[in-house]
Every structure is written in C-alpha cells, then in structure tokens.
Design a protein around this motif. Structure first.
Motif, short mmCIF file in Angstrom:
data_model
loop_
_atom_site.label_atom_id
_atom_site.label_comp_id
_atom_site.label_asym_id
_atom_site.label_seq_id
_atom_site.Cartn_x
_atom_site.Cartn_y
_atom_site.Cartn_z
N GLU A 67 -43.19 -29.61 -46.99
CA GLU A 67 -42.41 -29.10 -45.86
C GLU A 67 -41.56 -27.93 -46.33
O GLU A 67 -40.94 -27.97 -47.39
N ASP A 68 -41.56 -26.89 -45.52
CA ASP A 68 -40.78 -25.70 -45.80
C ASP A 68 -39.31 -25.97 -45.50
O ASP A 68 -38.97 -26.92 -44.79
N ILE A 69 -38.46 -25.13 -46.03
CA ILE A 69 -37.01 -25.28 -45.80
C ILE A 69 -36.69 -24.92 -44.36
O ILE A 69 -37.20 -23.93 -43.82
N PHE A 70 -35.84 -25.74 -43.75
CA PHE A 70 -35.36 -25.42 -42.41
C PHE A 70 -34.00 -24.74 -42.56
O PHE A 70 -33.34 -24.87 -43.58
N TYR A 71 -33.62 -24.03 -41.54
CA TYR A 71 -32.34 -23.33 -41.59
C TYR A 71 -31.20 -24.30 -41.39
O TYR A 71 -31.30 -25.24 -40.62
N GLY A 72 -30.13 -24.08 -42.11
CA GLY A 72 -28.97 -24.94 -42.00
C GLY A 72 -27.71 -24.18 -42.32
O GLY A 72 -27.74 -23.03 -42.76
N PRO A 104 -40.96 -27.56 -40.45
CA PRO A 104 -40.68 -28.82 -39.77
C PRO A 104 -41.21 -28.82 -38.33
O PRO A 104 -41.71 -29.83 -37.85
N LEU A 105 -41.14 -27.68 -37.67
CA LEU A 105 -41.63 -27.56 -36.29
C LEU A 105 -43.13 -27.83 -36.23
O LEU A 105 -43.61 -28.58 -35.37
N GLU A 106 -43.90 -27.25 -37.17
CA GLU A 106 -45.35 -27.46 -37.22
C GLU A 106 -45.68 -28.93 -37.49
O GLU A 106 -46.60 -29.48 -36.88
N VAL A 107 -44.93 -29.55 -38.40
CA VAL A 107 -45.18 -30.94 -38.76
C VAL A 107 -44.93 -31.85 -37.57
O VAL A 107 -45.77 -32.69 -37.22
N GLY A 115 -42.39 -30.08 -31.17
CA GLY A 115 -41.78 -29.53 -32.38
C GLY A 115 -40.31 -29.84 -32.58
O GLY A 115 -39.79 -29.69 -33.68
N ARG A 116 -39.65 -30.28 -31.54
CA ARG A 116 -38.21 -30.59 -31.66
C ARG A 116 -37.96 -32.10 -31.64
O ARG A 116 -36.88 -32.56 -31.33
N ALA A 145 -46.14 -37.41 -42.53
CA ALA A 145 -46.35 -36.49 -41.41
C ALA A 145 -46.81 -35.12 -41.91
O ALA A 145 -47.69 -34.49 -41.30
N VAL A 146 -46.26 -34.66 -43.02
CA VAL A 146 -46.67 -33.37 -43.60
C VAL A 146 -48.14 -33.45 -44.03
O VAL A 146 -48.91 -32.52 -43.78
N ALA A 147 -48.52 -34.56 -44.65
CA ALA A 147 -49.92 -34.73 -45.08
C ALA A 147 -50.85 -34.73 -43.87
O ALA A 147 -51.90 -34.07 -43.89
#
Length: 159
Positions: A67-72, A104-107, A115-116, A145-147
């Motif tokens: 999973e890529d980093i989400f903005y925070g 995370p949206l794609e996953v 996506g939300r 979920a990523v897998a």
C-alpha cells in the motif's frame, strides 16, 4: 498466482499472502508485525525487514503488493511509514520479486467497491471473501486487501 500484500505502518505492519485458485481466494498466511514503542527506529526497521524476508523465504510468493502512503497531517509519521515501506520493498526485491504499489483508494475500491470505505468495511469484506470465522486483525486485513487488489489488477491486465 500467490501474492504477498503489505500494509506498512510505523507501529504495526500487516501482511497477508493470498493465492487465487480458480475463482476462490485462499489465505496462505496473514498477521501483523508489531513494533515495541520506545524501540530504536533502526531496530524497528530491521525487525520488519527480517520478518518479511523470512515470510517471503518460507511462503515463496510470486509478487509483492504494497500500500502506498496516504496523505496525512503528521509529516513525521508519514516519513517513518516511508522508511517501513522501503524495507518492505527491499525484502521483496532481495528475493527478486516484482513489487507493485497501490493507493488506499485503489485497494478499497478493489475489495469493497468504494474507495472511501471505512476500515471496518474492509475487514468485514475480507472476512466474507476469505471465509474467515471471525474478523481478521485490522492491519492484516488491509494487507490481504492489497494482495487481492493486485490479483484483480493482474487479471484485468492479462485480458
């Protein structure tokens, strides 16, 4: 196809290896690498690397999806998460595995259809898809979920 999904975190890193056989997802293994608070960050990174390296060595996945980093708002946490992602990617590349990244949206969209979606929605959907008798741990669920996201993405690409 056997995929190691990783949900990197500076406190807990989830992992899950999923195999798709015909139209069914099979849980090979899943869990969480929990880091002790107060542990030197370098020691934490080494622990994540070593555990993921061992999991890859033992289970022999065909690919790694992370999973890529989400903005925070907390930049320091995002930087630490980036370091964890780095050692996770390194563990896969040391085994000469292709490493794929998903937002995370794609996953969430791949698993829940939205996506939300909330974390609990992802957990419940993973429970149903994997036929678990109880909810899997939160970070392991995200990794599974990523897998699944990667497996579904590969299916679209190969068609």
């Amino acid at each position: 196809m056997r995929v190691l999904g990783i949900d990197p975190g500076s406190i807990v890193t989830g992992y899950g290896i999923v195999e798709k056989v015909q139209e069914r997802y099979i849980d090979v293994t899943h869990g969480e690498i929990k880091l002790k608070r107060g542990l030197l960050f370098t020691a934490s990174l080494e622990k994540v690397y070593n555990e993921l390296f061992s999991i890859i060595e033992g289970e022999r996945p065909d690919a790694v999806a992370i999973e890529d980093i989400f903005y925070g708002k907390n930049i320091k946490s995002l930087i630490k998460q980036g370091h964890v992602r780095g050692v996770a990617i390194l563990a896969g590349s040391k085994h000469h595995l292709p490493v794929f990244e998903y937002t995370p949206l794609e996953v969430k969209k791949a698993v829940v259809g939205y996506g939300r979606a909330e974390k609990i929605q992802v957990q419940k959907m993973i429970q149903v898809m994997m036929k678990f008798s109880e909810l899997p741990p939160e970070d392991a669920s995200d990794a599974i979920a990523v897998a699944i996201c990667h497996i579904n993405h590969q299916k679209k690409v190969s068609i």
